[in-house]
Structure formats: structure tokens, C-alpha cells
Design a protein around this motif. Sequence first.
Motif, PDB file in Angstrom:
ATOM      1  N   VAL A   1     -20.421  21.525  58.269  1.00 59.28           N
ATOM      2  CA  VAL A   1     -20.178  20.095  58.410  1.00 59.28           C
ATOM      3  C   VAL A   1     -19.715  19.845  59.830  1.00 59.28           C
ATOM      4  O   VAL A   1     -18.783  20.498  60.313  1.00 59.28           O
ATOM      5  CB  VAL A   1     -19.083  19.618  57.426  1.00 59.28           C
TER       6      VAL A   1
ATOM      7  N   ILE B   1     -24.294  19.105  57.147  1.00 58.51           N
ATOM      8  CA  ILE B   1     -24.061  17.660  57.087  1.00 58.51           C
ATOM      9  C   ILE B   1     -23.441  17.200  58.403  1.00 58.51           C
ATOM     10  O   ILE B   1     -22.431  17.749  58.836  1.00 58.51           O
ATOM     11  CB  ILE B   1     -23.112  17.295  55.911  1.00 58.51           C
ATOM     12  N   ASP B   2     -24.073  16.200  59.038  1.00 54.12           N
ATOM     13  CA  ASP B   2     -23.524  15.600  60.262  1.00 54.12           C
ATOM     14  C   ASP B   2     -22.954  14.230  59.930  1.00 54.12           C
ATOM     15  O   ASP B   2     -23.622  13.435  59.258  1.00 54.12           O
ATOM     16  CB  ASP B   2     -24.625  15.438  61.319  1.00 54.12           C
ATOM     17  N   ILE B   3     -21.757  13.978  60.437  1.00 56.84           N
ATOM     18  CA  ILE B   3     -21.085  12.730  60.087  1.00 56.84           C
ATOM     19  C   ILE B   3     -20.470  12.077  61.311  1.00 56.84           C
ATOM     20  O   ILE B   3     -19.867  12.744  62.152  1.00 56.84           O
ATOM     21  CB  ILE B   3     -19.942  13.004  59.090  1.00 56.84           C
TER      22      ILE B   3
ATOM     23  N   SER C   1     -15.942   9.546  51.602  1.00 53.18           N
ATOM     24  CA  SER C   1     -16.366  10.938  51.793  1.00 53.18           C
ATOM     25  C   SER C   1     -17.035  11.491  50.536  1.00 53.18           C
ATOM     26  O   SER C   1     -18.109  12.106  50.609  1.00 53.18           O
ATOM     27  CB  SER C   1     -15.162  11.820  52.140  1.00 53.18           C
TER      28      SER C   1
ATOM     29  N   VAL D   1     -28.498  14.787  56.920  1.00 52.65           N
ATOM     30  CA  VAL D   1     -28.406  16.061  56.195  1.00 52.65           C
ATOM     31  C   VAL D   1     -29.621  16.914  56.533  1.00 52.65           C
ATOM     32  O   VAL D   1     -30.717  16.386  56.735  1.00 52.65           O
ATOM     33  CB  VAL D   1     -28.423  15.784  54.669  1.00 52.65           C
TER      34      VAL D   1
ATOM     35  N   LEU E   1     -19.003   6.001  56.982  1.00 52.44           N
ATOM     36  CA  LEU E   1     -19.436   7.345  57.361  1.00 52.44           C
ATOM     37  C   LEU E   1     -20.954   7.332  57.482  1.00 52.44           C
ATOM     38  O   LEU E   1     -21.661   7.164  56.485  1.00 52.44           O
ATOM     39  CB  LEU E   1     -19.019   8.378  56.304  1.00 52.44           C
TER      40      LEU E   1
ATOM     41  N   ILE F   1     -18.238  16.801  62.112  1.00 54.08           N
ATOM     42  CA  ILE F   1     -17.708  15.461  61.883  1.00 54.08           C
ATOM     43  C   ILE F   1     -17.014  14.923  63.130  1.00 54.08           C
ATOM     44  O   ILE F   1     -16.214  15.611  63.760  1.00 54.08           O
ATOM     45  CB  ILE F   1     -16.775  15.447  60.640  1.00 54.08           C
TER      46      ILE F   1
ATOM     47  N   ALA G   1     -20.358   9.966  50.168  1.00 54.36           N
ATOM     48  CA  ALA G   1     -21.308  10.515  51.147  1.00 54.36           C
ATOM     49  C   ALA G   1     -21.826  11.877  50.687  1.00 54.36           C
ATOM     50  O   ALA G   1     -23.029  12.167  50.803  1.00 54.36           O
ATOM     51  CB  ALA G   1     -20.623  10.647  52.512  1.00 54.36           C
TER      52      ALA G   1
ATOM     53  N   ALA H   1     -29.101   8.634  61.758  1.00 52.79           N
ATOM     54  CA  ALA H   1     -28.389   8.728  60.476  1.00 52.79           C
ATOM     55  C   ALA H   1     -29.333   8.292  59.361  1.00 52.79           C
ATOM     56  O   ALA H   1     -30.192   7.447  59.563  1.00 52.79           O
ATOM     57  CB  ALA H   1     -27.169   7.822  60.501  1.00 52.79           C
TER      58      ALA H   1
ATOM     59  N   VAL I   1     -24.328   9.335  58.063  1.00 54.90           N
ATOM     60  CA  VAL I   1     -24.593  10.718  57.664  1.00 54.90           C
ATOM     61  C   VAL I   1     -26.060  11.094  57.844  1.00 54.90           C
ATOM     62  O   VAL I   1     -26.961  10.284  57.578  1.00 54.90           O
ATOM     63  CB  VAL I   1     -24.224  10.919  56.167  1.00 54.90           C
TER      64      VAL I   1
ATOM     65  N   ALA J   1     -25.557  12.862  49.908  1.00 49.91           N
ATOM     66  CA  ALA J   1     -26.154  13.934  50.716  1.00 49.91           C
ATOM     67  C   ALA J   1     -26.890  14.931  49.812  1.00 49.91           C
ATOM     68  O   ALA J   1     -27.861  15.560  50.225  1.00 49.91           O
ATOM     69  CB  ALA J   1     -25.065  14.656  51.517  1.00 49.91           C
TER      70      ALA J   1
END
Length: 515
Positions: free
Chosen positions: A90, A150-152, A174, A81, A77, A92, A177, A42, A79, A181
Motif C-alpha cells: 500500500v 493499492i495506491d491512495i 478506508s 489498484v 481517498l 499512501i 476503499a 485513480a 484509489v 479495491a
Amino acid sequence: MAGNVPVTQSLDDIYPQDALESQRKRWSNLLSSFKEAYGRPAEFVSRSPGRVNLIGEHIDYSLYEVIPMAVTADVLLAVAVSPANGSPTVRIQNVQSDKFATRSFTIAHDGEVDIDPTSHEWTNYFKSGLRGATQLLKKHAVAGIGQLNIDILADGTVPAGGGLSSSAAFVCASALAVMRAHGQETVDKKELVELAVVSERAVGVNSGGMDQAASVFSQRGSALYVAFQPELSARTIEFPQTHTPLTFVIAQSFVAADKHVTAPVCYNLRVVECTLAARVLASICGLKNLPDDSSPLGFSLRSFHDSYFKKKGAVGDDVKDFRSQLDQLVHIVDNYLPQEEGYTRQQISELIGTSVDELEKRYMTKFPVRADSFKLRQRALHVFGEAVRVLKFMDLLQSPAPSDDKESEELLKSLGNLLNDTQESCRDIYECSCPELDELCKLARSAGAYGSRLTGAGWGGCSVHLVPQDKVEAVKKAWEEKYYNKRFPDMDAAKLQDAIVVSKPGSGSTLFQVA
Ligand code: NG1
Ligand code: MG
């Protein structure tokens, strides 16, 4: 309280000393789980806390001041990117994957996403934050909108539906984030709150702005005084030094307040009732050219208030004036909105000078409500009365430090009485309590609490209690024996453990830069 969301690399900046050890474990688990889930580390963590409202219930959407504080429980969160080659996606996941299913969805090239407010889906809160952030990014002409994957990984400790505003914490985290991002390392707090308020409405509830303000603006150790008029602002309030430290205890009723189901007859209906009360009062008082305001339906009791006294030529906004204005408004309601049984659509239309069709279209279409009669009198009386209680509470908090134990005891009792008055008004006039919340309050008072009331929207959820420190154990014991064990004999120990929290004011939204 203006300025940017703080950026840090240290958990000491976020949590109180006694929470650090367990938070370190939690964060390290979050970051390693992220790596496992996505095969890369992350880059940052966006964090926003839940809140407890101390006083000022159901008046934020009428644009009156409120006094909440952030709690330590929060939404994190984590994250990472990367540039999107095909459709920006995305992904999540939630640390509690058994409760919150893993999802992935694509973002349109203009950055927009679809939200289905009729489905009670946890990622809707992310999407609404995303949507709000996208608007703000567009306003600032930021490059790269709709071009990122985007990975969350989410980890929330604010109980869902528990009255501590997990929703606002999630939406704020959110939005923050998504801003980060897109390379925004400085995020203006006020802009973040404003976008989060509007975007949370996309999930189907016509909310006020208290929760988002509390989540973003709060500072560790202080409560927050939030104003919505003439514009959103917040300042911290220190608790006075008293002989027994001012201690707020939060207790769950474990009655799930599912706003998505109850909104048309509970929360959203109250918003409509308050707006219509404002419209009818304005009509009766002959006010014309009413300005739109930032409340959910564009006109509020506060705008009626301001317009009324402006017409009367009142100037000066010192608190005493303001309080006497509120007292006068109570008389106006008493005289001009006499119907205890409520007002029908027909009656309201006639009073405002519009058709029933128009009325429904303007106030009851985007967020439908189910009601034949609208209790304008009661709702307006609660709002004006509660606004006065907030002023009194604030005065007490800011009064000179008590000089001895007797004065200090008096101060705490006065604060407690205001909380009790709020509860009575919520129960009898605003009708947003429930038997379980009433019982928790009664038990706490009998065991020594200075004051007790529901907190948040009500109809279930959470309660808040001002308790002398040496009575905290007695209050807990009373709840355990007479409430939790009786009503929920089969509840597991871990859940019961979480039912009661002695809460210190926590810090607001933060961006954590992973080293
Ligand atoms: P909850 O339901 O506790 O999140 C709601 C509103 C607030 C405020 C309170 C009542 C949302 C997001 N929040 O809080 O704005 O109106 O009820 O004072 O709907
Ligand atoms: Mg909420």
C-alpha cells in the motif's frame, strides 16, 4: 436505512448546491495530484464525512440511542489498484503532505497488517479500516485478499482532534476503499459500520458506534436517530418547520482533545466506569446469566436496564414505558450507588463477587486506565439522564408542526433547554467538559443561542449551538471578540475562519466512480 453504500459519478449527489463549486475544484485537484503522484489515474474515490452529535453524549457505548448528523466536511481517498507480483504494497499519500508524511507498507499474504496503537500515526486509521475490511472480505470468501498493490491519495477536510470525528470518517472511507479495491461494488452499510466500529478500537480507543453510524448512514438534509439495541439501526429525522429555520452552529474550542494521550484517564476510563456501574447494579439487583452485548467491554448499562425489567416482567417497549423505566433506574442508582467519592477496585470486586486481579484482567488490560476510584454513581446518572433527554428531543422533533410563531419559539426553546441540560450533565456529572467549552457555551447563550453544549467526546474539541438564524452573526461576534481573539491573538486568519461552521446535515459515505 439499510441497503448499500451509494455509488455515483456526480458530485451533485454528494454536496449541497452552495458547496459544489469549491468541491469541484477540490476533487479535480485530488484526481490530477493522484496522476502526478502515481503516474496513473485513480479508479475511484471513497468518501466518508465527519459528524456533529446533536444530543446523546457518551451514551453510545452504553448502547443508548443518539442523534447525530453528518457534516459537509469529509475524507476522500482516491484509489488505484493493480495485481501484486511480489509483496502486496500500500502506498499512501496525503494532499497535505507537510502535515501527513507519505508512507508505504506491505500487507501479509493473508491480508493482515500490523498496527502499533502506541504511535500516533495517521496511516493507522487506514490500516484499521483495512484490517476490518479484510475480515469482512474473508467472511464473504472474496478472492484476491493479500494480492493487490493499492495506491491512495487522501484529502480530509474534517479537522483532526476537533471533535467532528475525523477518525471515524477516515476509518469508514478506508474500509470502503479496501472493499471496493477488491471488486466489491455493493457494500452493505450496516456491515460497513459494524466493521468500522470494531476496527477503530485497534487504534487504542474503546469507542462506541455513533460516529461510524453517522458517517455511513446519514442522508443530506436530515439528522439521524441511531439505535444499538437490539441491533444497530438508523433512521433519518426531518427537522420541523419553524419560524426561524433550525440552525446548528459548530464552534471549535481549539483545545486539542488528543484521545491517544488522555484515553486512560478520560475516554477509556469512562467506558470502564459505565461497564462497572452496569455490573455492580446487576449484582445488587440479583440479576444472573447476563448476556454479552456489543458494547466495548461486553456488558452495558443498557443490558442491565433490559435484564432488570425483563426480570420484573415488564413487557412492551413503547417510549413512555421506556422513559418511566429510565426514571426508575435513576432512583435505583440514587439508592444503591450512594458513594459520591467513587468506588475502589476492592469495593467493586466485592460488590461483583470477583477478585481485584480478575477485575483488572477483564476490564482494564486491553485498554489500560489510570484511576484509584471509579465514579459509578455519577456516570450511571449521566447515562440514564441523557438517554431520557434523547427521547424528549426526539419527541419534540417529531411533534406536530408548530401552528404559529409563538409555538415555534416554544419548540426551539425546549430543544435548546435539553442541549443546555446535556452540557450541565457533561460538565458536572460526567466531567468531560473543560473551561473553554463551558465558556463558548456561556457566550453563545448570552448572545441569543437557544441551547449550547460540547459535542463528541469533550475535554476540548468542538461545541454545538442551536441558534436563531438572525442571531448567528451576534453569536459569532461574541466568540470572536471574547474567546478567539483573547485566547488566540496570534492565530492565523484562515484557521480562525474555520473555527465556526454553520452546518447543514450532510450526506453519508459514497463511492465515486471515476469516469
Ligand atoms: P469523538 O471523540 O468526538 O470522535 C467519541 C466516540 C463516540 C462517542 C463520543 C461521545 C470514538 C471514535 N468516538 O467521539 O463513539 O462515544 O465520543 O458521545 O471514539
Ligand atoms: Mg474520533
